[in-house]
Design a protein around this motif. Structure first.
Motif, PDB file in Angstrom:
ATOM      1  N   THR A   1       0.913  -1.192   0.068  1.00 32.97           N
ATOM      2  CA  THR A   1      -0.095   0.040   0.012  1.00 32.97           C
ATOM      3  C   THR A   1       0.953   1.351  -0.054  1.00 32.97           C
ATOM      4  O   THR A   1       1.803   1.440   0.802  1.00 32.97           O
ATOM      5  CB  THR A   1      -0.892  -0.033   1.245  1.00 32.97           C
TER       6      THR A   1
ATOM      7  N   TYR B   1      -6.788   7.040   6.513  1.00 33.08           N
ATOM      8  CA  TYR B   1      -6.413   6.201   5.546  1.00 33.08           C
ATOM      9  C   TYR B   1      -6.597   4.764   5.794  1.00 33.08           C
ATOM     10  O   TYR B   1      -7.045   4.184   4.900  1.00 33.08           O
ATOM     11  CB  TYR B   1      -5.182   6.666   4.608  1.00 33.08           C
TER      12      TYR B   1
ATOM     13  N   ASP C   1      -8.168   3.311   7.917  1.00 33.04           N
ATOM     14  CA  ASP C   1      -9.602   2.738   8.219  1.00 33.04           C
ATOM     15  C   ASP C   1     -10.465   2.686   7.062  1.00 33.04           C
ATOM     16  O   ASP C   1     -11.496   1.940   6.945  1.00 33.04           O
ATOM     17  CB  ASP C   1     -10.252   3.799   9.335  1.00 33.04           C
ATOM     18  N   ALA C   2      -9.853   3.627   5.896  1.00 36.02           N
ATOM     19  CA  ALA C   2     -10.769   3.646   4.690  1.00 36.02           C
ATOM     20  C   ALA C   2     -10.485   2.329   3.689  1.00 36.02           C
ATOM     21  O   ALA C   2     -11.050   2.013   2.907  1.00 36.02           O
ATOM     22  CB  ALA C   2     -10.445   4.868   3.929  1.00 36.02           C
ATOM     23  N   LEU C   3      -9.368   1.601   4.057  1.00 34.16           N
ATOM     24  CA  LEU C   3      -8.819   0.477   3.285  1.00 34.16           C
ATOM     25  C   LEU C   3      -9.944  -0.625   3.359  1.00 34.16           C
ATOM     26  O   LEU C   3     -10.505  -0.783   4.590  1.00 34.16           O
ATOM     27  CB  LEU C   3      -7.514   0.091   3.707  1.00 34.16           C
ATOM     28  N   ASN C   4      -9.976  -1.338   2.359  1.00 37.07           N
ATOM     29  CA  ASN C   4     -10.908  -2.384   2.336  1.00 37.07           C
ATOM     30  C   ASN C   4     -10.481  -3.283   1.252  1.00 37.07           C
ATOM     31  O   ASN C   4      -9.363  -2.688   0.525  1.00 37.07           O
ATOM     32  CB  ASN C   4     -12.283  -2.211   2.181  1.00 37.07           C
ATOM     33  N   LYS C   5     -10.928  -4.483   1.124  1.00 36.66           N
ATOM     34  CA  LYS C   5     -10.389  -5.256   0.075  1.00 36.66           C
ATOM     35  C   LYS C   5     -10.583  -4.826  -1.493  1.00 36.66           C
ATOM     36  O   LYS C   5      -9.915  -5.631  -2.513  1.00 36.66           O
ATOM     37  CB  LYS C   5     -11.107  -7.008   0.203  1.00 36.66           C
ATOM     38  N   ASP C   6     -11.475  -4.021  -1.554  1.00 36.82           N
ATOM     39  CA  ASP C   6     -11.624  -3.513  -2.939  1.00 36.82           C
ATOM     40  C   ASP C   6     -11.021  -2.180  -3.257  1.00 36.82           C
ATOM     41  O   ASP C   6     -10.899  -1.567  -4.295  1.00 36.82           O
ATOM     42  CB  ASP C   6     -13.166  -3.269  -3.017  1.00 36.82           C
ATOM     43  N   THR C   7     -10.190  -1.888  -2.274  1.00 34.12           N
ATOM     44  CA  THR C   7      -9.603  -0.459  -2.457  1.00 34.12           C
ATOM     45  C   THR C   7      -8.550  -0.537  -3.634  1.00 34.12           C
ATOM     46  O   THR C   7      -7.679  -1.509  -3.956  1.00 34.12           O
ATOM     47  CB  THR C   7      -8.819  -0.083  -1.476  1.00 34.12           C
TER      48      THR C   7
ATOM     49  N   LYS D   1      -3.040   0.970  -4.207  1.00 35.31           N
ATOM     50  CA  LYS D   1      -2.340  -0.293  -4.084  1.00 35.31           C
ATOM     51  C   LYS D   1      -1.046  -0.382  -5.115  1.00 35.31           C
ATOM     52  O   LYS D   1      -1.117  -0.283  -6.214  1.00 35.31           O
ATOM     53  CB  LYS D   1      -3.466  -1.318  -4.398  1.00 35.31           C
TER      54      LYS D   1
ATOM     55  N   ASP E   1     -11.754   6.199  -5.116  1.00 33.61           N
ATOM     56  CA  ASP E   1     -12.463   6.568  -3.937  1.00 33.61           C
ATOM     57  C   ASP E   1     -12.023   7.813  -3.312  1.00 33.61           C
ATOM     58  O   ASP E   1     -10.958   8.279  -3.625  1.00 33.61           O
ATOM     59  CB  ASP E   1     -12.300   5.553  -2.553  1.00 33.61           C
TER      60      ASP E   1
END
Length: 292
Positions: A82, A101, A103-109, A160, A195
């Motif tokens: 990242t 930042y 906290d905003a991460l997820n598997k689709d980021t 990513k 995003d």
């Protein structure tokens, strides 16, 4: 887990890096801060103290390679998956900037843009850059979300590393801005989602009115080149879109005439303490038409 990447040129970034390091150290994950200096001639001694911080490096390149190439190189040498890119002339205004930042991460980021703000009172000779930034760049989250790719800027974004390998910065273009526009449109072409979150930095490195005015005209030259070479479409920027409308309705002649008559008056205003952005918009349209 996170590589913070900062390109710099003739700028003191010690405070920015110290603040980043403090926030990163307080969180329980692996990180690195990599600062690449694009062959600066000033502030190299001051910035060298960054090497005393844990997980942080400051390296001076032997020759200047430009904004696109240095970002690509930073991404290449980063070791985590990242990447957080920040411009050197930014300032953290949130004590939980990094956490926001994370906290905003997820598997689709794929890409996240945090935003930008400007200080309340600019210096008297920096008012044009300040006014443009406040009205055209420092947009609220709700407005940015309506056009996520077009409202993206490269001074504060997370991406990513696997995504960056598909849409790196174009190193063949002139070093005259719009690399962020090309990058965002490349992302859109590849169906890469951008995003947006409300996590701005403060832009503190404002150019003088004369420098920003000159760079704005250079950026128009670059924009026309990119459109002519098929790298961008006219609809991708408001300026080129408006020029196409003017041509469509055969108004180029009258606009060019007014531009010629008011040229010096507009320049005087744009170099003053109270620049009018309507004049700025009109001047750029006229310049685009007369140099097409």
């Amino acid at each position: 887990m996170l590589s913070v990447l900062i390109p710099t040129y003739n700028y003191n970034i010690v405070t920015l890096v110290n603040n980043l390091h403090q926030q990163l150290s307080a969180l329980a994950f692996n990180f690195e801060i990599i600062v690449l200096d694009d062959a600066s001639t000033t502030y190299t001694g001051e910035n060298s103290v960054i090497n005393n911080l844990s997980h942080s490096t400051y390296t001076i390149l032997k020759k200047n390679i430009g904004r696109s190439a240095i970002r690509n190189h930073l991404a290449k040498i980063a070791k985590y998956d990242t990447l957080l890119f920040l411009d050197a002339d930014t300032k953290l205004i949130s004590q939980v900037f990094i956490k926001n930042y994370i906290d905003a991460l997820n598997k689709d980021t794929q890409i996240i843009y945090g935003g930008i703000l400007y200080k309340e009172n600019p210096n008297h000779n920096q008012t044009l850059r300040w006014a443009y930034g406040r009205k055209r760049e420092a947009l609220p989250l709700k407005k940015r979300l309506k056009q996520p790719h077009l409202r993206f800027l490269t001074l504060n974004f997370l991406i990513k590393k696997s995504v960056f390998e598909h849409i790196s910065f174009n190193e063949s273009i002139p070093n005259q801005r719009h690399e962020d526009t090309l990058f965002a449109m490349d992302a859109k072409t590849h169906h890469i989602k951008v995003d947006h979150i409300d996590n701005p930095v403060l832009h503190i490195g404002l150019e003088s009115n004369s420098v920003f005015f000159k760079k704005s005209l250079e950026s128009i030259d670059a924009l026309k080149l990119f459109i002519n070479e098929g790298l961008l479409e006219a609809k991708h920027t408001k300026l080129s879109y408006n020029v196409e409308l003017i041509k469509k309705y055969k108004l180029s002649g009258i606009i060019s005439f007014i531009y010629t008559v008011l040229n010096k008056r507009m320049q005087k205003n744009l170099h003053s303490e109270n620049p009018n952005l309507i004049f700025f918009d009109f001047y750029r349209v006229g310049y685009y038409l007369q140099n097409n």
